[in-house]
Design an enzyme around this catalytic site. Sequence first.
Site, PDB file in Angstrom:
ATOM      1  N   ALA A  69       0.837  -1.204   0.000  1.00  0.00           N
ATOM      2  CA  ALA A  69       0.000   0.000   0.000  1.00  0.00           C
ATOM      3  C   ALA A  69       0.865   1.245   0.000  1.00  0.00           C
ATOM      4  O   ALA A  69       2.027   1.207   0.419  1.00  0.00           O
ATOM      5  CB  ALA A  69      -0.930   0.020   1.213  1.00  0.00           C
ATOM      6  N   TYR A  70       0.299   2.329  -0.480  1.00  0.00           N
ATOM      7  CA  TYR A  70       0.876   3.652  -0.310  1.00  0.00           C
ATOM      8  C   TYR A  70       0.358   4.136   1.041  1.00  0.00           C
ATOM      9  O   TYR A  70      -0.802   4.485   1.180  1.00  0.00           O
ATOM     10  CB  TYR A  70       0.402   4.562  -1.451  1.00  0.00           C
ATOM     11  CG  TYR A  70       0.997   5.949  -1.472  1.00  0.00           C
ATOM     12  CD1 TYR A  70       0.674   6.891  -0.504  1.00  0.00           C
ATOM     13  CD2 TYR A  70       1.862   6.334  -2.482  1.00  0.00           C
ATOM     14  CE1 TYR A  70       1.212   8.175  -0.535  1.00  0.00           C
ATOM     15  CE2 TYR A  70       2.398   7.615  -2.529  1.00  0.00           C
ATOM     16  CZ  TYR A  70       2.066   8.524  -1.556  1.00  0.00           C
ATOM     17  OH  TYR A  70       2.590   9.794  -1.595  1.00  0.00           O
ATOM     18  N   THR A  71       1.222   4.112   2.054  1.00  0.00           N
ATOM     19  CA  THR A  71       0.771   4.369   3.429  1.00  0.00           C
ATOM     20  C   THR A  71       1.204   5.718   3.983  1.00  0.00           C
ATOM     21  O   THR A  71       0.949   5.997   5.150  1.00  0.00           O
ATOM     22  CB  THR A  71       1.298   3.266   4.365  1.00  0.00           C
ATOM     23  OG1 THR A  71       2.723   3.213   4.270  1.00  0.00           O
ATOM     24  CG2 THR A  71       0.695   1.915   4.000  1.00  0.00           C
ATOM     25  N   TYR A 133      -5.648   9.450   1.286  1.00  0.00           N
ATOM     26  CA  TYR A 133      -5.334   8.056   1.582  1.00  0.00           C
ATOM     27  C   TYR A 133      -6.613   7.238   1.718  1.00  0.00           C
ATOM     28  O   TYR A 133      -6.736   6.152   1.127  1.00  0.00           O
ATOM     29  CB  TYR A 133      -4.506   7.986   2.863  1.00  0.00           C
ATOM     30  CG  TYR A 133      -4.290   6.592   3.402  1.00  0.00           C
ATOM     31  CD1 TYR A 133      -3.505   5.676   2.711  1.00  0.00           C
ATOM     32  CD2 TYR A 133      -4.857   6.189   4.613  1.00  0.00           C
ATOM     33  CE1 TYR A 133      -3.305   4.395   3.212  1.00  0.00           C
ATOM     34  CE2 TYR A 133      -4.651   4.919   5.112  1.00  0.00           C
ATOM     35  CZ  TYR A 133      -3.877   4.025   4.407  1.00  0.00           C
ATOM     36  OH  TYR A 133      -3.683   2.763   4.898  1.00  0.00           O
TER      37      TYR A 133
END
Length: 290
Positions: A69-71, A133
């Site tokens: 994931a892009y966290t 997000y």
Amino acid sequence: MSTAWLVTGARGQLGHDLLEVLARRPDDDVTALGRAELDLTNEAAVRKTVRHWLDEVRADRAVLLNAAAYTAVDDAETDEATAQLVNGAAPGWLAQEMAGAGRLVHVSTDYVFDGTATEPYPVDAPTAPRSAYGRTKAAGERAVAAAGGDATTVRTAWVYGHHGGNFVATMMRLEADRPTVSVVTDQVGSPTWSLDLAAGLVALGARAESAPPVLHLTNTGAASWWDLARAVFEERGADPERVLPTSTDAFPRPAPRPAYSVLDTTAWTAAGLPAPRPWRAALAEALRSW
């Protein structure tokens, strides 16, 4: 029955623990892919990688655990396009490739909710993300659902572990370095040890039956960040009074944080999966083994 596992995001906090849990299954085959091996912004590369893996599977079944994931929650506010590729589009590509070929377990987040609830969010609560997000993770959930197949999205929250940066690791460092630390009391969630989360995700992937399309998995109970920080100090034998209360307003951030992130895990146990343990018990074991 033997299982072939593909773990994406394998170099991250959760990915490390997924590999640790899977190492306890010596009869299974595990393929681990981190960012260097799989660029989730490249659709052609994602599809080619999954197809090649499926072609090579010699086990009775195939399970893909998507822990990638892009966290960077704050960075996503100004880089939503990249976050959308990794969090929103890539899960759909993975789900499409796995549909009819194996099982997908996709990890999502409490940030898909608006954080205004006063009781735990059930799996069917309406999503209403307030951050980039959250919007991109909600898009990923929709993409997985649209692909069909044997796929389950598992939402979690407040994850910490031995690998990578996280709140518990930060509190351990600050306990050693500072006389006091100020922590917010007006954000509430369920602290979740990544190793417990990993064990649950593997149990879901390994079960013979399919599972509901959306489930929640966290350690149980609720705490504020202040409560969690005090618990870390106590477990380390430090004075919890060194943790001072403050509010979210004192720490302005680009992305809004949910005020309430407690997820209802009853659907998880109703599906016959192992019941999660209380967050404080998990924290105690995590710190003993840190």
